[in-house]
Write an enzyme that holds these catalytic residues in place. Structure first.
Site, PDB file in Angstrom:
ATOM      1  N   GLN A 136     -15.853 -26.971 -20.599  1.00 15.37           N
ATOM      2  CA  GLN A 136     -14.426 -26.908 -20.251  1.00 15.37           C
ATOM      3  C   GLN A 136     -14.009 -28.016 -19.279  1.00 15.37           C
ATOM      4  O   GLN A 136     -12.858 -28.104 -18.895  1.00 15.37           O
ATOM      5  CB  GLN A 136     -14.096 -25.546 -19.639  1.00 15.37           C
ATOM      6  N   ALA A 179     -12.790 -30.911 -19.101  1.00  7.10           N
ATOM      7  CA  ALA A 179     -12.032 -31.975 -19.748  1.00  7.10           C
ATOM      8  C   ALA A 179     -10.655 -32.034 -19.107  1.00  7.10           C
ATOM      9  O   ALA A 179     -10.110 -31.020 -18.678  1.00  7.10           O
ATOM     10  CB  ALA A 179     -11.910 -31.693 -21.248  1.00  7.10           C
ATOM     11  N   SER A 206      -7.250 -30.214 -15.353  1.00 11.18           N
ATOM     12  CA  SER A 206      -8.499 -29.635 -15.831  1.00 11.18           C
ATOM     13  C   SER A 206      -8.229 -28.471 -16.776  1.00 11.18           C
ATOM     14  O   SER A 206      -7.532 -27.517 -16.426  1.00 11.18           O
ATOM     15  CB  SER A 206      -9.334 -29.132 -14.656  1.00 11.18           C
ATOM     16  N   HIS A 207      -8.814 -28.557 -17.961  1.00 17.72           N
ATOM     17  CA  HIS A 207      -8.683 -27.471 -18.945  1.00 17.72           C
ATOM     18  C   HIS A 207      -9.304 -26.194 -18.404  1.00 17.72           C
ATOM     19  O   HIS A 207      -8.817 -25.086 -18.709  1.00 17.72           O
ATOM     20  CB  HIS A 207      -9.372 -27.899 -20.248  1.00 17.72           C
ATOM     21  N   ALA A 208     -10.333 -26.292 -17.598  1.00 25.27           N
ATOM     22  CA  ALA A 208     -11.003 -25.102 -17.066  1.00 25.27           C
ATOM     23  C   ALA A 208     -10.087 -24.322 -16.106  1.00 25.27           C
ATOM     24  O   ALA A 208     -10.199 -23.107 -15.996  1.00 25.27           O
ATOM     25  CB  ALA A 208     -12.277 -25.495 -16.334  1.00 25.27           C
TER      26      ALA A 208
END
Length: 175
Positions: free
Chosen positions: A37, A39, A165-167
């Protein structure tokens, strides 16, 4: 003669919360704890010049930068860095440590938004010119949670480019 359709980055600085915030690690949801995650998602937002905007007042970049510092008081994890737990190496947000903050880039374009058709497809300015670059000071851009660039156009309109951040924020959470 048409105005140049390029962007000049004027300054880049770290914006920190306007007030003290909690420090320490924050666990992510079970789905977001994995390194896959890590990314950065990209997003561009175009704003026409407001007709009632005071031309002698603060520009979009300084206004957004000040507002960001205030928002980071409540949304302090956005100023953190991704790290890993000691027990199992799962992803977490490390808040309040050295280097915490959101990288903010101020930029300008010599053309108007109408000259680039308000960035409709196909884009007349490269997307990467409107998105915030990763600062040289950052060793691993995947640890960053949020980067912001405000590009002001000659017409008074502006574009806000995000890399986040996708996370930490995806889907409705990123809105």
């Amino acid at each position: 003669m048409a105005a140049a359709k390029s962007v000049e980055r004027l300054a880049q600085r770290l914006v920190t919360p306007a007030e003290p915030t909690p420090a320490g690690p924050l666990r992510l949801s079970w789905l977001d704890r994995y390194s896959t995650q890590m990314a950065l998602i990209e997003s561009l937002h175009v704003f026409k010049r407001s007709p009632d905007r005071d031309v002698n007042g603060a520009g979009p970049a300084s206004t957004i930068e000040r507002a960001l510092a205030q928002a980071l008081v409540q949304y302090y994890p956005l100023a953190g860095r991704l790290g890993f737990t000691d027990d199992g190496g799962l992803l977490q947000v490390d808040c309040g440590g050295d280097g915490s903050g959101v990288w903010f880039t101020e930029a300008a374009a010599a053309c108007g938004l109408e000259d680039v058709e308000y960035l409709e497809h196909p884009m007349m300015i490269a997307k990467d010119e409107l998105l915030p670059p990763t600062p040289a000071e950052e060793k691993d851009e995947r640890r960053l949670v949020l980067l912001v660039q405000v590009t002001t156009f000659a017409c008074g309109g502006f574009v806000v480019g995000f890399r986040f951040s996708h996370a930490v924020a995806d889907g409705p959470g990123a809105a």
